[in-house]
Design a protein around this motif. Structure first.
Motif: not given
Length: 102
Positions: A56-62
């Motif tokens: 959940a802490a991973t940053v998603r690419k837009p």
């Protein structure tokens, strides 16, 4: 302990002693908790990094835009979620959504 029998300076000193003891115990309790957490993690074969990392802490690419307004390039849509008003107007006017594809 009957606090009403203590004079003001004694109460102030008592307050300082209590606050100091609270800080000391807080450090002690946090240290105990940290040891327990590490022991529990190790018992399951987990490293500290495994415990602290989270999907959940991973940053998603837009998501990249799939559609662009033909007259105003600032108006884009990813194709996800509700259609923007300009896309709906385009479709209502009988034009194909594919014509807006980037």
């Amino acid at each position: 302990m009957d606090l009403s029998k203590l004079d003001f300076p004694a109460l102030v000193a008592l307050k300082a002693d209590v606050e100091g003891e609270i800080k000391r115990r807080e450090v002690e309790e946090k240290s105990k908790a940290k040891k327990q957490i590490l022991e529990l993690a190790r018992s399951f074969g987990l490293s500290v990094e495994d415990v602290l990392s989270s999907k959940a802490a991973t940053v998603r690419k837009p998501v990249e835009a799939k559609y662009r307004h033909p007259d105003d390039s600032n108006l884009t849509w990813t194709g996800r979620g509700r259609k923007p008003a300009w896309v709906q107007t385009w479709i209502d006017n009988g034009k194909a959504l594919e014509a807006l594809a980037i």
